[in-house]
Design a protein around this motif. Structure first.
Motif, PDB file in Angstrom:
ATOM      1  N   LEU A   4     -84.882  41.992 -20.871  1.00 49.31           N
ATOM      2  CA  LEU A   4     -84.585  41.455 -19.550  1.00 49.31           C
ATOM      3  C   LEU A   4     -84.455  39.935 -19.545  1.00 49.31           C
ATOM      4  N   ASP A   5     -84.706  39.294 -20.693  1.00 50.65           N
ATOM      5  CA  ASP A   5     -84.575  37.845 -20.758  1.00 50.65           C
ATOM      6  C   ASP A   5     -83.128  37.465 -20.515  1.00 50.65           C
ATOM      7  N   LYS A   6     -82.933  36.450 -19.741  1.00 44.80           N
ATOM      8  CA  LYS A   6     -81.609  36.080 -19.273  1.00 44.80           C
ATOM      9  C   LYS A   6     -81.156  34.768 -19.903  1.00 44.80           C
ATOM     10  N   PRO A   7     -80.383  34.836 -20.980  1.00 40.55           N
ATOM     11  CA  PRO A   7     -79.837  33.584 -21.515  1.00 40.55           C
ATOM     12  C   PRO A   7     -78.725  33.083 -20.597  1.00 40.55           C
ATOM     13  N   ASP A   8     -78.644  31.785 -20.411  1.00 45.82           N
ATOM     14  CA  ASP A   8     -77.551  31.259 -19.594  1.00 45.82           C
ATOM     15  C   ASP A   8     -76.273  31.372 -20.394  1.00 45.82           C
ATOM     16  N   PRO A   9     -75.144  31.665 -19.834  1.00 42.45           N
ATOM     17  CA  PRO A   9     -74.853  31.845 -18.422  1.00 42.45           C
ATOM     18  C   PRO A   9     -74.807  33.315 -17.993  1.00 42.45           C
ATOM     19  N   MET A  10     -75.622  34.178 -18.569  1.00 37.72           N
ATOM     20  CA  MET A  10     -75.610  35.604 -18.222  1.00 37.72           C
ATOM     21  C   MET A  10     -75.872  35.816 -16.730  1.00 37.72           C
ATOM     22  N   ASN A  11     -75.168  36.780 -16.155  1.00 38.50           N
ATOM     23  CA  ASN A  11     -75.384  37.166 -14.767  1.00 38.50           C
ATOM     24  C   ASN A  11     -76.120  38.491 -14.705  1.00 38.50           C
ATOM     25  N   VAL A  12     -76.759  38.727 -13.582  1.00 39.42           N
ATOM     26  CA  VAL A  12     -77.402  40.006 -13.298  1.00 39.42           C
ATOM     27  C   VAL A  12     -76.745  40.547 -12.034  1.00 39.42           C
ATOM     28  N   TRP A  13     -76.416  41.838 -12.061  1.00 38.79           N
ATOM     29  CA  TRP A  13     -75.720  42.496 -10.957  1.00 38.79           C
ATOM     30  C   TRP A  13     -76.539  43.702 -10.504  1.00 38.79           C
ATOM     31  N   ILE A  14     -76.348  44.110  -9.260  1.00 40.51           N
ATOM     32  CA  ILE A  14     -76.907  45.374  -8.786  1.00 40.51           C
ATOM     33  C   ILE A  14     -75.731  46.279  -8.472  1.00 40.51           C
ATOM     34  N   GLY A  15     -75.654  47.388  -9.200  1.00 41.98           N
ATOM     35  CA  GLY A  15     -74.597  48.368  -8.997  1.00 41.98           C
ATOM     36  C   GLY A  15     -75.126  49.512  -8.150  1.00 41.98           C
ATOM     37  N   SER A  16     -74.426  49.822  -7.070  1.00 41.27           N
ATOM     38  CA  SER A  16     -74.863  50.884  -6.152  1.00 41.27           C
ATOM     39  C   SER A  16     -74.059  52.153  -6.384  1.00 41.27           C
ATOM     40  N   SER A  17     -74.774  53.277  -6.495  1.00 39.69           N
ATOM     41  CA  SER A  17     -74.119  54.551  -6.769  1.00 39.69           C
ATOM     42  C   SER A  17     -74.569  55.619  -5.785  1.00 39.69           C
ATOM     43  N   HIS A  18     -73.618  56.415  -5.321  1.00 36.82           N
ATOM     44  CA  HIS A  18     -73.952  57.576  -4.490  1.00 36.82           C
ATOM     45  C   HIS A  18     -74.356  58.756  -5.366  1.00 36.82           C
TER      46      HIS A  18
END
Length: 135
Positions: A4-18
């Motif tokens: 879960l470590d976030k090296p720059d410039p990595m982004n984190v997204w939330i994907g929503s699924s039905h």
């Protein structure tokens, strides 16, 4: 937790699924905004359950088949993903609402409506702690 470590410039997204996210393959695909890139994380939110798994973007697809073309129609791109973490317990919508800081996430404000929304970098440390608590 190292994955879960976030090296720059990595982004984190939330994907929503039905659809139930546990039915997704270990390697799968997803629609993302054009700003998403290989190495970014997608926290997979299942409607009615919450965030249940974390996937990493492996690559952007250049050749699209069938239903994957739906991403392009929406002005998004299709990415290949790899499962990196299944949460022991889901992070529910109500848990986000009770959190003093994370209730302001764009995904929470939209009630997780939308295919894939970015987690603002300032919010990732708090969200990372929550993910680790559910692992």
């Amino acid at each position: 937790m190292e994955i879960l470590d976030k090296p720059d410039p990595m982004n984190v997204w939330i994907g929503s699924s039905h659809n139930p996210v546990h039915e997704r393959s270990e390697t799968d695909w997803w629609c993302t905004p054009v700003a998403a890139a290989a190495g970014d994380l997608i926290l997979m939110y299942e409607k009615g359950a919450g965030i249940k798994r974390v996937e990493r973007i492996k690559s952007v697809r250049s050749t699209l088949r069938g239903v994957e073309k739906a991403c392009e129609v929406r002005g998004m791109k299709t990415v290949d993903t790899l499962l990196v973490l299944n949460l022991r317990t889901a992070i529910s919508y109500h848990e986000f609402l009770r959190h003093p800081f994370l209730r302001n996430l764009p995904s929470v404000k939209r009630k997780f409506q939308g295919t894939c929304l970015r987690v603002p970098p300032a919010m990732w440390p708090e969200l990372k702690v929550l993910v680790e608590e559910h692992t």
